[in-house]
Design a protein around this motif. Structure first.
Motif, PDB file in Angstrom:
ATOM      1  N   GLN A   1       0.838  -1.200   0.000  1.00  0.00           N
ATOM      2  CA  GLN A   1       0.000   0.000   0.000  1.00  0.00           C
ATOM      3  C   GLN A   1       0.878   1.257   0.000  1.00  0.00           C
ATOM      4  N   THR A   2       0.544   2.214  -0.835  1.00  0.00           N
ATOM      5  CA  THR A   2       1.295   3.466  -0.895  1.00  0.00           C
ATOM      6  C   THR A   2       0.998   4.319   0.341  1.00  0.00           C
TER       7      THR A   2
ATOM      8  N   PRO B   1      -0.882   9.663  -1.985  1.00  0.00           N
ATOM      9  CA  PRO B   1      -1.965   9.408  -2.946  1.00  0.00           C
ATOM     10  C   PRO B   1      -1.463   9.030  -4.334  1.00  0.00           C
ATOM     11  N   SER B   2      -2.183   8.083  -4.930  1.00  0.00           N
ATOM     12  CA  SER B   2      -2.008   7.743  -6.342  1.00  0.00           C
ATOM     13  C   SER B   2      -3.416   7.787  -6.939  1.00  0.00           C
TER      14      SER B   2
ATOM     15  N   GLN C   1      -4.150   2.585  -4.666  1.00  0.00           N
ATOM     16  CA  GLN C   1      -3.107   2.774  -3.658  1.00  0.00           C
ATOM     17  C   GLN C   1      -2.176   1.560  -3.523  1.00  0.00           C
TER      18      GLN C   1
ATOM     19  N   THR D   1       0.982  10.080  -9.342  1.00  0.00           N
ATOM     20  CA  THR D   1       1.482  10.173  -7.966  1.00  0.00           C
ATOM     21  C   THR D   1       2.078  11.556  -7.721  1.00  0.00           C
TER      22      THR D   1
END
Length: 571
Positions: A96-97, A100-101, A118, A134
């Motif tokens: 998980q990033t 934000p994407s 994400q 991103t």
């Protein structure tokens, strides 16, 4: 309960929980989730988004009544989403990033942030056939969790309504995922994909490494995952990749050759499962220009040097090369290992193959050094610091191909007690030094009053000074005969036949094969030695000397042992 939210919202299908909170903050006049949390009496931390944490549960308990939801109902809106981790060999790897994407066109059309955006490998929006963002398309700054993200960039002011989407083709790995059936198949595939990504991030490192996915923008992630997909679906691409890594490293090494590097199997080959049966990569070569870290594991260093991993670690502690800690293991820089071998190579003189039998390989020195309380690493370290001649065989590959004169080496280490034995002695070290077993070491300690020192739980060691003081006035036949070709029992019987009596065990009352040192004792031992050598065939004596690493010279078919080895006591 005070009414904090003038506008209540319902989660959208597939919406990210953090994105929902940010949307809720925006609609109620807050710029960040942190500001909204302060208003509802919550502390904003990363734990709020960890499902197993108490803060995560508290957050739902607090929010649900404010939004006219039951706690269970609100939780169910997000529980079906794909929050999962890829299990790596060394640790679980979150996919998980942290930032934000998003698909800018989706934000304009639907106004919410999707959960699947994400995940690092999701770099494409199939609804609009374009890459996710991103970073801001205008200022190139990374997007942040600010309420303005639904309209534009909060840093430069660029508005999403101005953005023109560039159409692109969906990456291969995402098309492949769509063909998989079930959560289990997807998890297995993603596990291999992310491991391949991590290896590509440090292609010249043969040891596990950490990867910060946030250092990449979306285009870089997409490109790297495409390459990772090639490696796990095409055997030819994988072999071409590893071949190029070995080749480029070999060209920059001064001692370690291409053939030696091939012994270091690249971790990319060990990724399981692979998906070679779906060979979709068209055998493309993956070349990289970024060298980056060149780390190898302790076991791999041992293979290159021809020594055990424990010796590798000890050499590092002695300052021959550095190491770093990673997940409770140690890693080493390949270039430092190359320099270490180059030091030996420059130091050594060439020797022909027919002369090697007169010398001892560096990897066999520990069989002699342990009797002088030196480990293999300490012996190699002492040798490097000395002026002793070292020889190297043609086409040397590791320390096994470097040699030293056995007699010269024994003369060196027999004079270095004060340099290497300033520590307490364990049962194992004493056993090796006195050429006996642990049980007899215990009997020695009890008979001569060696007081054990408790260094840690159930670990006892002995002060070397106590041992040396005893040895100054006694001769231990186990150690004595450990340096002589004749057996201990024969010498013990001979001494007792001539009126000498050994020290008895305090526990059993039996002989410890230890005698009080005297001129008569030394005289009898020398007589026994002469008689024994006269009665034994030279080939038997020679063979026993070689088996015990006893230095000797042969003059006119007469075998003579070196005097310095007669009984090596500390100075």
């Amino acid at each position: 309960m005070p009414k904090v939210f003038r506008i209540n919202l319902k989660p959208e299908v597939g919406e990210l929980f953090k994105g929902f909170l940010l949307r809720l903050a925006k609609e109620n006049g807050f710029m960040t989730i942190k500001e909204m949390f302060s208003a509802i009496g919550m502390v904003y931390t990363s734990s709020c988004f960890k499902r197993t944490s108490k803060m995560h549960k508290d957050l739902f308990s607090t929010l649900a009544p404010m939004l006219n939801f039951k706690v269970d109902s609100l939780q169910q809106c997000f529980e079906s989403l794909n929050f999962f981790e890829i299990e790596n060999k060394d640790a679980s790897l979150s996919i998980q990033t942290n930032t934000p994407s998003v698909c800018i066109k989706c934000l304009k059309d639907s106004g919410f942030i999707r959960e699947n955006w994400q995940q690092y490998h999701v770099t494409y929006c199939k609804f609009h056939s374009g890459e996710l963002n991103t970073h801001c398309p205008s200022c190139a700054e990374r997007l942040s969790w600010n309420a303005d993200i639904f309209s534009g960039c909060n840093r430069c002011g660029y508005r999403w309504c101005e953005h023109v989407l560039q159409l692109s083709e969906e990456p291969e790995h995402l098309r492949f995922i769509e063909k998989l059936t079930g959560r289990k198949e997807e998890t297995i595939f993603l596990s291999s994909l992310y491991k391949a990504f991590c290896e590509l991030a440090q292609p010249y490192s043969f040891a596990p490494t950490k990867v910060d996915f946030n250092q990449y923008n979306n285009s870089e992630l997409s490109n790297q995952f495409t390459h990772a997909f090639q490696l796990i679906t095409s055997k030819a691409s994988m072999l071409l990749f590893t071949e190029s890594i070995h080749s480029k490293l070999a060209n920059t090494m001064q001692f370690v050759s291409f053939e030696l590097l091939k012994k270091l199997e690249h971790p990319i080959k060990n990724i399981r499962p692979n998906f070679f049966q779906y060979d979709t990569a068209n055998n493309r070569a993956l070349m990289t220009t970024k060298m980056g870290k060149t780390l190898i594991t302790e076991v791999q260093v041992g293979r290159l040097l021809g020594i055990p991993p424990v010796t590798v670690r000890s050499l590092s502690k002695l300052g021959q090369f550095s190491s770093i800690n990673y997940n409770r293991s140690r890693q080493y820089d390949l270039y430092e290992i190359d320099s270490f071998m180059l030091t030996w190579s420059k130091r050594a003189s060439p020797i022909q193959a027919d002369e090697i039998h007169l010398l001892s390989s560096l990897t066999t020195l520990h069989t002699m050094s342990v009797k002088h309380l030196q480990s293999e690493a300490e012996a190699l370290n002492s040798l490097l610091k000395s002026n002793l001649s070292v020889y190297v065989a043609p086409a040397a590959k590791n320390l096994n191909d470097f040699y030293v004169d056995r007699n010269d080496f024994l003369a060196l280490i027999s004079t270095q007690y004060d340099d290497v034995t300033s520590h307490l002695l364990s049962y194992t070290e004493l056993g090796e030094y006195l050429c006996t077993n642990r049980l007899k070491v215990s009997e020695y300690a009890e008979a001569f009053g060696w007081k054990p020192v408790l260094t840690s739980r159930n670990v006892k060691k002995f002060d070397r000074q106590d041992v040396y003081e005893t040895m100054e006035s006694h001769i231990f036949l186990d150690r004595w005969c450990g340096f002589k070709p004749y057996p201990k029992n024969g010498l013990d019987t001979y001494l007792q036949q001539h009126g000498l009596r050994p020290v008895l065990s305090a526990r059993k009352g039996t002989s410890l094969h230890v005698y009080i040192k005297s001129s008569k004792l030394i005289e009898l031992i020398e007589l026994y030695e002469q008689l024994w050598l006269q009665l034994q065939p030279p080939n038997i004596v020679r063979e026993r000397c070689k088996n015990k690493n006893i230095p000797f010279v042969q003059i006119n078919n007469k075998l003579l042992m070196h005097d310095f080895q007669l009984y090596p006591y500390p100075a």
